[in-house]
Enzyme design. Structure first.
Site, short mmCIF file in Angstrom:
data_model
loop_
_atom_site.label_atom_id
_atom_site.label_comp_id
_atom_site.label_asym_id
_atom_site.label_seq_id
_atom_site.Cartn_x
_atom_site.Cartn_y
_atom_site.Cartn_z
N TRP A 119 0.84 -1.21 0.00
CA TRP A 119 0.00 0.00 0.00
C TRP A 119 0.86 1.25 0.00
O TRP A 119 0.54 2.23 -0.68
CB TRP A 119 -0.94 -0.02 1.20
CG TRP A 119 -2.20 -0.78 0.95
CD1 TRP A 119 -2.36 -1.84 0.09
CD2 TRP A 119 -3.49 -0.54 1.52
NE1 TRP A 119 -3.65 -2.28 0.11
CE2 TRP A 119 -4.37 -1.51 0.98
CE3 TRP A 119 -3.97 0.37 2.45
CZ2 TRP A 119 -5.73 -1.57 1.34
CZ3 TRP A 119 -5.31 0.31 2.81
CH2 TRP A 119 -6.18 -0.64 2.26
N ASP B 50 5.18 -0.15 17.35
CA ASP B 50 3.78 -0.42 17.61
C ASP B 50 3.02 0.90 17.58
O ASP B 50 3.32 1.81 18.35
CB ASP B 50 3.66 -1.08 18.99
CG ASP B 50 2.24 -1.52 19.32
OD1 ASP B 50 1.31 -1.16 18.59
OD2 ASP B 50 2.07 -2.22 20.34
N ASP C 23 -4.87 -1.78 6.42
CA ASP C 23 -5.24 -3.04 5.77
C ASP C 23 -4.94 -4.21 6.71
O ASP C 23 -4.73 -5.33 6.28
CB ASP C 23 -4.47 -3.19 4.45
CG ASP C 23 -5.01 -4.33 3.59
OD1 ASP C 23 -6.24 -4.49 3.53
OD2 ASP C 23 -4.20 -5.07 2.99
N LYS D 8 -9.94 -1.57 6.92
CA LYS D 8 -10.36 -2.93 6.60
C LYS D 8 -11.08 -3.55 7.79
O LYS D 8 -10.73 -3.30 8.95
CB LYS D 8 -9.14 -3.77 6.25
CG LYS D 8 -9.40 -5.23 5.92
CD LYS D 8 -8.09 -5.88 5.54
CE LYS D 8 -8.23 -7.31 5.15
NZ LYS D 8 -6.96 -7.84 4.59
#
Length: 272
Positions: A74, A143, A173, A224
Site C-alpha cells: 500500500w 507499535d 489493511d 479494513k
C-alpha cells in the site's frame, strides 16, 4: 494487542492455496507488473482509489499514514501517487495508475510521472515488522499503539505545508491471523478497528467550514474489517457520528469468498 505468528499450512490446505494462487489474476498481475508490488493487496488500494474519487491523487494532499504497512504494497501505491517512484504500470491491469510525459531537465529529456507536483507530501509507514525501503516513505518499526507513537508520527509528518503534522489520510489493511473460530476472528477484527480508530482520531486533519460556507475535505480513514454484526455496531457508534460520509466497499480485487470489506470514511469532524 497481540498477534499470533502465522501457523504452518497442512499439506491439503497448502495444495489448495497454491492452486488458488495460480488462478488468481491479481497474483499474476503482481508477478508480471513492472511496478513490482510487494503484495497482492496493492491492487485493492489502486482499485479503491480509482473508483472512489482518486483520494490519493488530490493535489492538496499533504500526508498519509499507513498502519500495519509491512511488506509495503500500500505504501508503494501511495508513493506512486505522490510522484516518488517511476515504476507505475503501463498495462490495463494496472488500472491506469500513471500517465507519462517528457520533462526537460538541464537540456536533456527524461520520463517522469505526470503529477502536478512531483515528489510531494509525507508518507509514514508503521509496522512491528521491518519494511524494506521505499522511495518517499519513512518507515517506522514500532507499535502504533505505543504511547509515543502519536508524537513520533506527527513529528515525521510536519512540513511547511503541514506545520501541525496531521494526517490527511490514515490507511489500515490490517488483519489478525485467522483462528478458525468466527467469534474469535470477529472480535479480533473489532479490536483492530477500535485500535486504528483511536489512533486516527488523534492524527487526522479536521474538516472545517470557512465563513463563505466552503468546506475543506477533512481527514480520510480507509479501514479494513470483516463483516459481522459487531462491526456494524462499531460503524454506527464510532464512524458515522465522526465522519461526514462513510462508505462500505468490497473491491473486485477482494476474493469473493472472503468476508473482508473496507470502510472509506471521509471528512473527519473531530468530535470525539
Amino acid at each position: 494487542m497481540s498477534f499470533r505468528p502465522t501457523l504452518p499450512l497442512h499439506k491439503k490446505s497448502s495444495t489448495a492455496w497454491l492452486a488458488r494462487q495460480s488462478r488468481d489474476p491479481f497474483v499474476k498481475a503482481r508477478l508480471s507488473s513492472p511496478s513490482s508490488y510487494r503484495s497482492r493487496a496493492a491492487y485493492k488500494l489502486i482499485e479503491l482509489n480509482n473508483k472512489w474519487g482518486c483520494f490519493l491523487s488530490r493535489p492538496s494532499l499533504r500526508s498519509v499514514v499507513d498502519l500495519g504497512a509491512a511488506p509495503g504494497g500500500w505504501s508503494q501505491v501511495v508513493a506512486e501517487n505522490f510522484g516518488w517512484t517511476h515504476e507505475a504500470a503501463d498495462n490495463e491491469e494496472d488500472f491506469g495508475l500513471r500517465e507519462e510525459t517528457k520533462v526537460q531537465k538541464r537540456g536533456s529529456w527524461s520520463t517522469e510521472p505526470m503529477n502536478k507536483t512531483t515528489r510531494r507530501g509525507k508518507i509514514v509507514a508503521l509496522d512491528l515488522l521491518p519494511i524494506m525501503p521505499i522511495p518517499g516513505v519513512q518507515t517506522l518499526q514500532m507499535d502504533f499503539l505505543a504511547p509515543s507513537s502519536a508524537r513520533i508520527v506527527r513529528d515525521a509528518l510536519k512540513s511547511p505545508r503541514n506545520p501541525e503534522g496531521t494526517a490527511d489520510i490514515v490507511l489500515s489493511d490490517m488483519a489478525a491471523n485467522f483462528s478458525g473460530s468466527k467469534i474469535r476472528d470477529s472480535q479480533m477484527s473489532l479490536d483492530i478497528c477500535h485500535a486504528v480508530f483511536d489512533f486516527a482520531k488523534g492524527a487526522l486533519t479536521v474538516r472545517t467550514v470557512d465563513e463563505r460556507g466552503k468546506a475543506s475535505c477533512g481527514g480520510i480513514l480507509l479501514l479494513k474489517h470483516f463483516a459481522h454484526p459487531l462491526l456494524q455496531e462499531f460503524r454506527k457508534e464510532h464512524l458515522e457520528p465522526n465522519f461526514h460520509l462513510v462508505h462500505y466497499i468490497k473491491p473486485e480485487s477482494s476474493r469473493a469468498d472472503s468476508a473482508e470489506g473496507y470502510w472509506l470514511c471521509r471528512g473527519w469532524l473531530g468530535r470525539t
